[in-house]
Write an enzyme that holds these catalytic residues in place. Sequence first.
Site, PDB file in Angstrom:
ATOM      1  N   GLU A   1      12.108 -31.810  79.270  1.00  0.00           N
ATOM      2  CA  GLU A   1      13.269 -31.775  79.771  1.00  0.00           C
ATOM      3  C   GLU A   1      13.271 -31.458  81.295  1.00  0.00           C
ATOM      4  O   GLU A   1      12.094 -30.431  81.724  1.00  0.00           O
ATOM      5  CB  GLU A   1      14.344 -30.746  79.472  1.00  0.00           C
ATOM      6  CG  GLU A   1      14.994 -30.109  79.580  1.00  0.00           C
ATOM      7  CD  GLU A   1      15.997 -28.926  78.968  1.00  0.00           C
ATOM      8  OE1 GLU A   1      15.578 -29.110  77.711  1.00  0.00           O
ATOM      9  OE2 GLU A   1      16.560 -28.263  79.230  1.00  0.00           O
TER      10      GLU A   1
ATOM     11  N   ARG B   1       8.342 -27.677  87.760  1.00  0.00           N
ATOM     12  CA  ARG B   1       7.948 -28.718  86.901  1.00  0.00           C
ATOM     13  C   ARG B   1       8.623 -30.468  87.150  1.00  0.00           C
ATOM     14  O   ARG B   1       7.969 -31.801  86.535  1.00  0.00           O
ATOM     15  CB  ARG B   1       8.936 -28.390  85.609  1.00  0.00           C
ATOM     16  CG  ARG B   1       9.121 -28.900  83.919  1.00  0.00           C
ATOM     17  CD  ARG B   1      10.182 -28.948  83.109  1.00  0.00           C
ATOM     18  NE  ARG B   1      10.013 -27.682  82.097  1.00  0.00           N
ATOM     19  CZ  ARG B   1      10.659 -26.923  81.168  1.00  0.00           C
ATOM     20  NH1 ARG B   1      11.573 -27.573  81.089  1.00  0.00           N
ATOM     21  NH2 ARG B   1      10.009 -25.741  80.984  1.00  0.00           N
TER      22      ARG B   1
ATOM     23  N   ARG C   1       5.901 -24.643  81.560  1.00  0.00           N
ATOM     24  CA  ARG C   1       6.992 -23.747  80.504  1.00  0.00           C
ATOM     25  C   ARG C   1       6.029 -22.634  81.872  1.00  0.00           C
ATOM     26  O   ARG C   1       4.555 -22.246  81.467  1.00  0.00           O
ATOM     27  CB  ARG C   1       6.694 -23.393  79.165  1.00  0.00           C
ATOM     28  CG  ARG C   1       7.571 -22.083  79.174  1.00  0.00           C
ATOM     29  CD  ARG C   1       7.530 -22.697  77.332  1.00  0.00           C
ATOM     30  NE  ARG C   1       7.691 -23.941  76.888  1.00  0.00           N
ATOM     31  CZ  ARG C   1       9.690 -23.836  76.793  1.00  0.00           C
ATOM     32  NH1 ARG C   1      10.153 -23.028  76.775  1.00  0.00           N
ATOM     33  NH2 ARG C   1       9.382 -25.184  76.046  1.00  0.00           N
TER      34      ARG C   1
ATOM     35  N   SER D   1      19.280 -29.645  82.885  1.00  0.00           N
ATOM     36  CA  SER D   1      20.727 -29.932  81.862  1.00  0.00           C
ATOM     37  C   SER D   1      22.348 -29.186  82.936  1.00  0.00           C
ATOM     38  O   SER D   1      22.407 -28.314  83.635  1.00  0.00           O
ATOM     39  CB  SER D   1      19.989 -27.822  81.846  1.00  0.00           C
ATOM     40  OG  SER D   1      21.050 -27.744  80.601  1.00  0.00           O
TER      41      SER D   1
ATOM     42  N   ARG E   1      11.530 -16.328  84.421  1.00  0.00           N
ATOM     43  CA  ARG E   1      11.646 -16.277  82.377  1.00  0.00           C
ATOM     44  C   ARG E   1      10.405 -15.812  81.885  1.00  0.00           C
ATOM     45  O   ARG E   1      10.020 -16.347  82.305  1.00  0.00           O
ATOM     46  CB  ARG E   1      12.485 -17.744  81.827  1.00  0.00           C
ATOM     47  CG  ARG E   1      13.162 -18.122  82.785  1.00  0.00           C
ATOM     48  CD  ARG E   1      14.090 -19.606  82.752  1.00  0.00           C
ATOM     49  NE  ARG E   1      15.555 -19.912  83.685  1.00  0.00           N
ATOM     50  CZ  ARG E   1      15.680 -21.590  82.915  1.00  0.00           C
ATOM     51  NH1 ARG E   1      15.095 -21.794  82.084  1.00  0.00           N
ATOM     52  NH2 ARG E   1      17.434 -21.307  83.698  1.00  0.00           N
TER      53      ARG E   1
END
Length: 485
Positions: A407, A452, A323, A410, A308
Site C-alpha cells: 500500500e 515508502r 513501516r 489511500s 506514526r
Amino acid sequence: MPDGDGTVTGGPLRSPMIDLKALREDPERFRRGARDKGIEVDFDRLLELDRRLRVLETRRQELRAEQNRLSKEMGPQIGRLSGQLKKAEGEARAQIEAQIAELKAGPQRLKEQIDALSAEIAEIEPAFRALLLQVPMPPDPDVPVGASSDDNVEIRRWSPEGYDLGRSFEENRGFVARTHLELVRDLGLADFARGVKLGGTRHYVLTGLGARLHNAVLRYALDFMVERHGFTPMTVPVLVREEMMIGTGFFPGGRDQAYHIEETRRGAGEDLYLTGTGEVSLMGLHAGEILDASDLPLRYCTLSTCFRREAGAGGRDTAGLYRIHQFDKVEQVVICEADEQTSRRWHQRMIGFVEEFLQSLGLAYRLLQCCTGDLGAKNADMVDIECWMPGRGEEGPDGRPVGAFGETHSASRLYDFQCRRLNMRYREGGEQGTGATTFCHSLNNTVCASPRILIPLLEMHQQADGSVAVPEVLRPYMGGIERIG
RNA sequence: GGAGAGGUGGCAGAGCGGUUGAAUGCGCCGGUCUCGAAAACCGGUAUGGCCUUUUGGUCAUCGGGGGUUCGAAUCCCCCCCUCUCCGCCA
C-alpha cells in the site's frame, strides 16, 4: 486540561459530530454501518441518553424561560429598592429589606430546580458526547461488506509497457530482483543502524543520493499537483491541538497512533499532537468557518512530515523503509459542496491524479476497493492504491521474495463527517452571506509518501548491473542524474 | 522567558450587575422616490439547539471553561489568542 474523549467544547468549534437528527430518524442505518465496519458502539445507551437529555433540557428551558421573565419583571424593582435601601434608616430599612427578600424568593426556588436539572445533565452529557464521537460514518451501500483488508476487491491494475505483472521480475527483466534493502545498502542510500541510534526502532537516515531521490520524488509530486492539477500548496503545522485530531476523526479511535506532546505537564495550557498526515492541518485550516459557496471546491496539497507510532504493528515490517515512525508525504485534499455526485466525481479524479503520477514514474500498481471492515471510522468509501514491489512478499523456491503489492496510497471519501466535527460550512456569500449554511464534504488522497515510495521506485528501476535508473521526470530534481550506482 | 494592553454581531465601535441578543456607524438585502441611477427616507439583516403540522414559541452563545449572584457582555479564577516593549533565537 482533561485528556478524556468527547470534550471538544472550546475553540471556534463546537463539534456537532454525526447528524443527530439523522441518527434519531434512522438509527438502524448507523447500527449497520458500525457493525459492517467492525466498530462497536453502544447505540442503545446512546439513544437512551439522547432521550433523557432532551427531556431534561426541555424542562430546564421552560424553567429558564420563566426565570428570565421574572427577572425582567422584578430586576428593575429590586434595583430601585436597593437604591432606596442605601438611604433608608431603621423601620423603613427593614421594610425594604423584607420587600427585596420577598421578590427574590420566587426566582430563588426556580434557581434551585434549574441547578438540580443542570447537575443531572452534567452527569450524563459527557458520556453521551463520548458515545456520539464514536459513531462511525456509515459505509456507502456500494462498498463491499467485509471483515478486513483480505476482503478488499481489486478494481484494476496497470503496469508499464513491457512489464507483465503475471510473470516474475526475472521473466520480465532477465535478472533476479534485489530487494530495496539490498539496493539501499549496496548503493549507500540509507543508514538504518545510525537511524536507530538516533531515534530508536523504526528510524532511518537517508544518505546522499537516497536523500536526494526522496526529495526529488516529493518535490515532483508537489509540483505535479500544483502545476498540472491546480491545487494550492500549503505549509502547515504538524504539531496540532487535540481538537484538530478529533475534528478530523483520527481521535478518539486513533489515539494510540499519535505522538502526544504533554505540554500541560510543563505548565502550558494544552497538549499537542504530532500529525500522522497533512490531512489533519489541511482540513483544519477552515475549521469553524463559513466558506463562500463560490470558492468551492477548495483544492489543497501539502508536503509535510508525518509521525506514526505504529502501535499494534507488532514486529511487522521492521526492516527497511516500509513501516517507519517518521516520513514525508504530499497529501491532497478537496473540500466541496455537499453533493454526493460531486463528491464521487472528485474521488475518481483524485484517484486519477495518482494513477497519472505513478504511470509517469513507471511504477506498476493496482486499485483496491476497500471493504467495510477496512474503512476506518471516518470514511464512507475508500480506495487503496498499492504499488508492485518486486522485493517484497513471500519467498519463492529460490529463497528470494516473489514480489508483492504494498500500500502506497489511500483515497478517502467522507461526505460531511469531518466537516461536521470541524464545523466547516458554506453558503452563498460566506460569513457575510445570509442564507442557510451547509456542511461541506471532504476528500483526501495521498499523492506521494516517501520513503515508502522509494521501495517500488528502486526495485522497479533496478538494472542488471545493480544500478538504478532515475525516472525521467525526476531527473530535473536530481541535477540531471540519470542513474544511481 | 519578563512587563503591559486587549479580545463584543460581516466590519468599525459603545456598553453604572437588572426589559442588552446587545446602542451607534458602515456594509448587505428589500421598499419608497426616480425615465434610470445616486442621494434621502422606511423596513430588514447572526449561529446553533429544543418544542411546534403551519404560524410561531423558547433556550444558549459578547475568545473558551469554571465561579459569585435571584439575575453576568459587565465581578472573580483558569486557559486560549492578538498587539506593544525587553530578553533570547533559527
